[in-house]
Write a protein that holds these residues in place. Sequence first.
Motif, PDB file in Angstrom:
ATOM      1  N   THR A  11      21.773  -3.846   7.867  1.00 24.16           N
ATOM      2  CA  THR A  11      22.763  -3.560   6.832  1.00 24.16           C
ATOM      3  C   THR A  11      23.562  -2.339   7.272  1.00 24.16           C
ATOM      4  O   THR A  11      23.047  -1.505   8.020  1.00 24.16           O
ATOM      5  N   PRO A  12      24.820  -2.233   6.871  1.00 28.74           N
ATOM      6  CA  PRO A  12      25.635  -1.104   7.320  1.00 28.74           C
ATOM      7  C   PRO A  12      25.067   0.231   6.853  1.00 28.74           C
ATOM      8  O   PRO A  12      24.501   0.354   5.762  1.00 28.74           O
ATOM      9  N   VAL A  13      25.233   1.254   7.698  1.00 27.15           N
ATOM     10  CA  VAL A  13      24.900   2.623   7.303  1.00 27.15           C
ATOM     11  C   VAL A  13      25.988   3.110   6.357  1.00 27.15           C
ATOM     12  O   VAL A  13      27.153   2.723   6.455  1.00 27.15           O
ATOM     13  N   GLU A  14      25.657   3.956   5.407  1.00 25.79           N
ATOM     14  CA  GLU A  14      26.585   4.370   4.373  1.00 25.79           C
ATOM     15  C   GLU A  14      27.851   5.015   4.933  1.00 25.79           C
ATOM     16  O   GLU A  14      28.934   4.848   4.381  1.00 25.79           O
ATOM     17  N   ASP A  15      27.717   5.766   6.039  1.00 25.93           N
ATOM     18  CA  ASP A  15      28.910   6.434   6.570  1.00 25.93           C
ATOM     19  C   ASP A  15      29.675   5.551   7.552  1.00 25.93           C
ATOM     20  O   ASP A  15      30.664   5.977   8.137  1.00 25.93           O
ATOM     21  N   GLY A  29      27.245   2.722  12.449  1.00 27.90           N
ATOM     22  CA  GLY A  29      26.108   1.919  12.864  1.00 27.90           C
ATOM     23  C   GLY A  29      25.575   1.035  11.763  1.00 27.90           C
ATOM     24  O   GLY A  29      26.081   1.025  10.628  1.00 27.90           O
ATOM     25  N   VAL A  30      24.547   0.271  12.120  1.00 34.31           N
ATOM     26  CA  VAL A  30      23.849  -0.569  11.148  1.00 34.31           C
ATOM     27  C   VAL A  30      22.373  -0.210  11.199  1.00 34.31           C
ATOM     28  O   VAL A  30      21.815   0.050  12.269  1.00 34.31           O
ATOM     29  N   ASP A  80      15.366   2.124  12.053  1.00 38.81           N
ATOM     30  CA  ASP A  80      16.150   2.426  13.251  1.00 38.81           C
ATOM     31  C   ASP A  80      17.614   2.085  12.999  1.00 38.81           C
ATOM     32  O   ASP A  80      17.931   1.115  12.291  1.00 38.81           O
ATOM     33  N   ILE A  81      18.511   2.866  13.585  1.00 35.04           N
ATOM     34  CA  ILE A  81      19.951   2.641  13.412  1.00 35.04           C
ATOM     35  C   ILE A  81      20.565   2.213  14.743  1.00 35.04           C
ATOM     36  O   ILE A  81      20.422   2.919  15.748  1.00 35.04           O
ATOM     37  N   ILE A  82      21.203   1.057  14.746  1.00 30.58           N
ATOM     38  CA  ILE A  82      21.915   0.566  15.927  1.00 30.58           C
ATOM     39  C   ILE A  82      23.318   1.163  15.912  1.00 30.58           C
ATOM     40  O   ILE A  82      24.111   0.887  15.006  1.00 30.58           O
ATOM     41  N   LEU A  83      23.637   1.987  16.897  1.00 30.41           N
ATOM     42  CA  LEU A  83      24.937   2.642  16.959  1.00 30.41           C
ATOM     43  C   LEU A  83      25.955   1.846  17.754  1.00 30.41           C
ATOM     44  O   LEU A  83      27.123   1.746  17.371  1.00 30.41           O
ATOM     45  N   VAL A 121      29.355  -0.340  16.493  1.00 29.44           N
ATOM     46  CA  VAL A 121      29.163  -1.360  15.461  1.00 29.44           C
ATOM     47  C   VAL A 121      28.992  -0.678  14.112  1.00 29.44           C
ATOM     48  O   VAL A 121      28.410   0.403  14.018  1.00 29.44           O
ATOM     49  N   SER A 122      29.516  -1.318  13.073  1.00 27.25           N
ATOM     50  CA  SER A 122      29.355  -0.791  11.720  1.00 27.25           C
ATOM     51  C   SER A 122      28.964  -1.887  10.733  1.00 27.25           C
ATOM     52  O   SER A 122      28.644  -1.589   9.576  1.00 27.25           O
ATOM     53  N   THR A 123      28.978  -3.137  11.192  1.00 32.60           N
ATOM     54  CA  THR A 123      28.571  -4.256  10.346  1.00 32.60           C
ATOM     55  C   THR A 123      27.786  -5.252  11.185  1.00 32.60           C
ATOM     56  O   THR A 123      27.792  -5.200  12.417  1.00 32.60           O
ATOM     57  N   ALA A 124      27.128  -6.182  10.480  1.00 31.89           N
ATOM     58  CA  ALA A 124      26.409  -7.242  11.175  1.00 31.89           C
ATOM     59  C   ALA A 124      27.374  -8.093  12.004  1.00 31.89           C
ATOM     60  O   ALA A 124      27.025  -8.573  13.088  1.00 31.89           O
ATOM     61  N   LYS A 125      28.618  -8.275  11.513  1.00 35.11           N
ATOM     62  CA  LYS A 125      29.605  -9.062  12.264  1.00 35.11           C
ATOM     63  C   LYS A 125      29.926  -8.409  13.603  1.00 35.11           C
ATOM     64  O   LYS A 125      30.137  -9.101  14.607  1.00 35.11           O
ATOM     65  N   ASP A 126      29.960  -7.085  13.631  1.00 33.89           N
ATOM     66  CA  ASP A 126      30.208  -6.395  14.893  1.00 33.89           C
ATOM     67  C   ASP A 126      29.091  -6.675  15.896  1.00 33.89           C
ATOM     68  O   ASP A 126      29.335  -6.865  17.097  1.00 33.89           O
TER      69      ASP A 126
END
Length: 524
Positions: free
Chosen positions: A445-449, A452-453, A473-476, A483-488
């Motif tokens: 799910t997207p990180v608030e800022d 990343g996700v 864990d945050i995927i940057l 990336v900022s969304t699952a689509k990315d």
Amino acid sequence: MAHQPSNSIRRRLLAAAGAVAILGGGAAGLSAYQTAPALAEQVTVPRTEQSTAINGFADVVERVSPAVVSVRVKSNRQLTSDSRNGFNFQFRGMPGFEQLPEDHPFRRFFREFGGEGDDARPNRNRRAERDRPRRERPSGQGSGFFISEDGYVVTNNHVVENGSSYTVVLNDGTEMDGTLVGTDPRTDLAVLKVDTEGRKVAYATFADDSAVRVGDWVLAIGNPFGLGGSVTAGIVSARGRDIGAGPYDDFIQIDAPVNRGNSGGPAFNTAGQVIGINTAIFSPSGGNVGIAFAIPATAAERIISDLIDDGSIERGWLGVQIAPVSDDIAEAVGLDVAEGALVQQPTDDSPGAKAGIEAGDIIVAINGEKVEGPRELSRTIAGFDPDSEINVSVFRNGDTKDVKVKLGLMPKPDRMAMGLGDDRDGGDEPVLESSFLDDLGLTVTPVEDGKGVVITDVEPGSDAEEKGLSAGDIILKVNGQTVSTAKDVVAATDKATKDGRKAVLMQVRTNDAQRFVALPVSQG
């Protein structure tokens, strides 16, 4: 009569084997004490003596032993009996201990190393000990060796660490006060200086350790358990050992018995030259099990020279966190061979960051010289002086580019810890629903800022779980793309598949640390 030919052959074979054991040729690398005013000369081991099987290593040992010393250290710190010298002998309570005579060596060891006497009474007043005035007390002992006739002594940093005074004991029992010249904690080396009062002490010289081969004979001389000069023999078991002691690990492994107290002592070849400095042992029990590690002579010699000149070591500093390049990572980024050093993150305001080196770059060469891995990169950078300008070749987005960097000064160890912090601003955007990425076995799910996700779930048994990814864990980035969304994430994964990649490289943040993880992707 039938057995005589066999015995004769056996004797000849034993004599030949003994001769091979002590062959080595060349200078012993040792200076003899002279009463004449002339400079001390290095003693040589004549080839005729080296090939005398009956003497074994005796001729070499006789010549090099005067250069080896014991190092006693005192400290102003308050020490308990258990901490002194790193020993914790448990003789009391052993079967038969109480029946040992008072002058038995076990009782002497127990007294000297903190197991018996006033310092070891179980019911002593701990508060009184805590409140008593500080005074110098024995805090450690080890080994060392002279490297010059005017009294410079090499030992380990961990032998002299936290010491306030030092005593160097020669093999003939002579005691000399030592002064600390300098230390290098990163390589565990230290140099002491004694006033020889005009006496030209015997000293050892360093060998070219590049010529050392696995299987070569090696002699370890030192001060195990405070016993004084002791000699053990073995062979070189391995080269280039990384034991996790630091970024410059490149140890020579030997099987000559080495125990506590041997630290800082020399490992000699059969020509009487120092090939390494004993610094660590591998032992589940605390005693010798035939695996010891020595700092290679060539690396030690350069550091020792700098300590004598300046009292400290100044190393070049690039300022990047690095990791090995695995086959999966190489495949994910399109690198033909899994080599080089993966930049996990540049340190803020470091020379590397200022020059434009980025997280995800793979450093493949320095000044045109190939970088095999992180250890080679660390040693190469450390070999440059601060303010040196170097050319760093990095592999990024499928291409190799050169980055010019002006190196800085390596910070002291206590300043190396780097906290990345949490730069999220806690914005008002609503948290979006999670998305399951089937090909990767992740729910994100997207990180608030928007940076990343965050992983909210990892499919059991998936490659992601095997690679150590977990919820939180945050995927940057994926393959270098922010990336900022699952689509990315899906778009970056699809692109990798179209490009023929078998894996994608993810830049992942866990708490305050970042790393890279290569995940296989579906080829369907």
